[in-house]
Design a protein around this motif. Structure first.
Motif, PDB file in Angstrom:
ATOM      1  N   ASP A   1     -31.551 -40.852-101.877  1.00 10.14           N
ATOM      2  CA  ASP A   1     -32.259 -42.487-101.396  1.00 10.14           C
ATOM      3  C   ASP A   1     -31.450 -43.401-100.808  1.00 10.14           C
ATOM      4  OD1 ASP A   1     -34.246 -43.653-102.167  1.00 10.14           O
ATOM      5  OD2 ASP A   1     -33.379 -45.117-103.708  1.00 10.14           O
ATOM      6  N   PRO A   2     -31.956 -44.094 -99.697  1.00 13.39           N
ATOM      7  CA  PRO A   2     -31.405 -44.958 -99.107  1.00 13.39           C
ATOM      8  C   PRO A   2     -30.850 -46.184 -99.783  1.00 13.39           C
ATOM      9  CG  PRO A   2     -33.543 -44.800 -98.238  1.00 13.39           C
ATOM     10  CD  PRO A   2     -33.524 -43.782 -99.369  1.00 13.39           C
ATOM     11  N   LYS A   3     -30.232 -46.386-100.601  1.00 14.54           N
ATOM     12  CA  LYS A   3     -30.196 -47.282-101.736  1.00 14.54           C
ATOM     13  C   LYS A   3     -29.509 -48.818-101.169  1.00 14.54           C
ATOM     14  CE  LYS A   3     -29.249 -44.475-105.833  1.00 14.54           C
ATOM     15  NZ  LYS A   3     -28.426 -44.320-107.074  1.00 14.54           N
ATOM     16  N   ASN A   4     -28.748 -48.658-100.147  1.00 13.62           N
ATOM     17  CA  ASN A   4     -28.158 -49.891 -99.247  1.00 13.62           C
ATOM     18  C   ASN A   4     -28.951 -50.092 -98.341  1.00 13.62           C
ATOM     19  OD1 ASN A   4     -26.130 -49.664-101.289  1.00 13.62           O
ATOM     20  ND2 ASN A   4     -24.949 -48.352-100.014  1.00 13.62           N
ATOM     21  N   MET A   5     -30.166 -49.828 -98.280  1.00 10.66           N
ATOM     22  CA  MET A   5     -31.127 -50.212 -97.001  1.00 10.66           C
ATOM     23  C   MET A   5     -32.328 -50.606 -97.424  1.00 10.66           C
ATOM     24  SD  MET A   5     -30.145 -46.881 -94.531  1.00 10.66           S
ATOM     25  CE  MET A   5     -31.301 -47.564 -92.974  1.00 10.66           C
ATOM     26  N   PRO A   6     -32.925 -51.527 -96.495  1.00  8.98           N
ATOM     27  CA  PRO A   6     -34.362 -51.829 -96.989  1.00  8.98           C
ATOM     28  C   PRO A   6     -35.067 -50.750 -97.340  1.00  8.98           C
ATOM     29  CG  PRO A   6     -33.437 -53.170 -95.161  1.00  8.98           C
ATOM     30  CD  PRO A   6     -32.634 -51.972 -95.329  1.00  8.98           C
TER      31      PRO A   6
ATOM     32  N   ALA B   1     -40.275 -41.852 -93.277  1.00  2.00           N
ATOM     33  CA  ALA B   1     -40.597 -40.675 -94.017  1.00  2.00           C
ATOM     34  C   ALA B   1     -39.481 -40.229 -94.801  1.00  2.00           C
ATOM     35  CB  ALA B   1     -40.845 -39.571 -92.865  1.00  2.00           C
ATOM     36  N   TYR B   2     -38.312 -40.470 -94.417  1.00  2.00           N
ATOM     37  CA  TYR B   2     -37.149 -40.138 -95.144  1.00  2.00           C
ATOM     38  C   TYR B   2     -36.996 -41.084 -96.327  1.00  2.00           C
ATOM     39  CZ  TYR B   2     -32.143 -41.256 -96.500  1.00  2.00           C
ATOM     40  OH  TYR B   2     -30.902 -41.778 -96.873  1.00  2.00           O
ATOM     41  N   ALA B   3     -37.365 -42.142 -96.375  1.00  2.00           N
ATOM     42  CA  ALA B   3     -37.472 -43.126 -97.569  1.00  2.00           C
ATOM     43  C   ALA B   3     -38.607 -42.751 -98.428  1.00  2.00           C
ATOM     44  CB  ALA B   3     -37.498 -44.602 -97.068  1.00  2.00           C
ATOM     45  N   GLY B   4     -39.445 -42.088 -98.071  1.00  2.00           N
ATOM     46  CA  GLY B   4     -40.501 -41.670 -98.835  1.00  2.00           C
ATOM     47  C   GLY B   4     -40.223 -40.434 -99.814  1.00  2.00           C
ATOM     48  N   LEU B   5     -39.152 -39.878 -99.527  1.00  2.00           N
ATOM     49  CA  LEU B   5     -39.034 -38.637-100.437  1.00  2.00           C
ATOM     50  C   LEU B   5     -37.833 -38.778-101.134  1.00  2.00           C
ATOM     51  CD1 LEU B   5     -39.276 -36.012 -97.208  1.00  2.00           C
ATOM     52  CD2 LEU B   5     -41.065 -36.627 -98.700  1.00  2.00           C
TER      53      LEU B   5
END
Length: 316
Positions: free
Chosen positions: A23-28, A89-93
């Motif tokens: 999960d991209p925790k440090n990004m919006p 797309a990456y943030a949705g998985l």
């Protein structure tokens, strides 16, 4: 608008990024932004004394449509649009993060750090974890990993491969709305009805695909599928949710551990239906086997969905 890039290239790269980075925790993150707008909508609806059931259904249509439209707009920007689409797309998985955090709970528990294991587990579930023993932690983890295999990965990927990033985020918007408003409480029983029903409809097919993919993946690992194939559907239908029980029951019978039973939610004890072999406690080997099974199932889903659903999207 679906293109070769949006339904083939972007999903493939997004799955790889999810597996590598989590999960991209440090990004919006779009979910947080959607959540803020939903909070504003809820406060406005309550202040204006509008019919909350009507407001809830209106929110489903409004937010899903607007989010899909915005995503389509930004991903159509020349040159940078593809990169935006890939990030969305990456943030949705969420399979990579789910597997990593689940294994962290297992490592903490196996090393004897039960308090830290409870804390780590509480980040994955909405129920009370403060009084769980080792068996309760493993059972709770088994339930959330198997259920979220569909909710956090298979279903979003299904809509990504069919409709591109816009379709994925329309689905994620409804799913987020259901997570925030879908509780059967006095506060949300009317406002959340539209989101809950729509989420049930959108997740209906992916949930069943997830269960059968788990059985297929179990067969590849040499697990005994026969009992699971005979029994899991009857168990799945015991659940209040028309979808959650499918991957959960399949996992319970494939690994051989009980899911369900007395569970604490928001200070109230709820007796959930029993899935899988009654009385069979989850041990160290079983929970590790389940996490590995879910990881493998996600991989199979990815490399099956991308060519098949992508082709269907472009063909029709």
């Amino acid at each position: 608008m679906t293109t070769f890039i949006s339904v083939f290239i972007i999903p493939a790269l997004a799955v790889m990024l999810d597996s590598l980075l989590g999960d991209p925790k440090n990004m919006p993150h779009p979910v947080r932004l959607i959540g803020k707008f939903l909070d504003i909508y809820e406060k406005t609806a309550r202040k204006t004394h509008i019919n909350l059931r009507t407001a809830g259904w209106g929110a489903v249509i409004l937010f899903a449509s607007v989010v899909w439209g915005v995503v389509e707009l930004v991903t159509a920007i020349p040159y940078v649009g593809v990169l935006i689409g890939l990030y969305l797309a990456y943030a949705g998985l969420a399979l990579g993060c789910l597997i990593r955090e689940s294994r962290q709970v297992v490592r903490l528990l196996d090393s004897g750090n039960i308090i830290e294991a409870r804390t780590a587990l509480s980040m994955l579930v909405s129920r009370d974890t403060t009084e769980l023993d080792a068996h309760g932690i493993r059972r709770t983890l088994a339930e959330t990993v198997s259920e979220n295999l569909n909710d956090g990965f298979v279903a979003p990927l299904f809509y990504l491969c069919l409709f591109g990033p816009g379709g994925l985020w329309a689905y994620k918007t409804v799913s987020t709305m259901d997570s925030m408003w879908g509780y059967r409480t006095e506060r949300f029983c009317d406002l959340g009805r539209g989101a809950a029903k729509t989420d049930d409809l959108l997740a209906w097919l992916p949930a069943r695909i997830t269960a059968y993919l788990m059985i297929f993946a179990a067969g590849l690992r040499g697990l005994n599928m026969n009992k699971a194939k005979k029994k899991f559907k009857a168990d799945a239908q015991k659940m209040e949710s028309p979808n959650a029980g499918w991957p959960m029951a399949a996992a319970a019978w494939l690994i051989g551990g009980q899911m369900g039973g007395p569970t604490m939610y928001f200070g109230a004890l709820k007796d959930k239906p029993i899935l899988g072999p009654s009385g069979k406690l989850w041990d160290k080997a079983m929970i590790r086997a389940l996490i590995s099974l879910c990881d493998r199932t996600g991989t199979i889903a990815a490399w099956g969905f991308i060519p098949v659903l992508g082709w269907l999207s472009l063909a029709f």
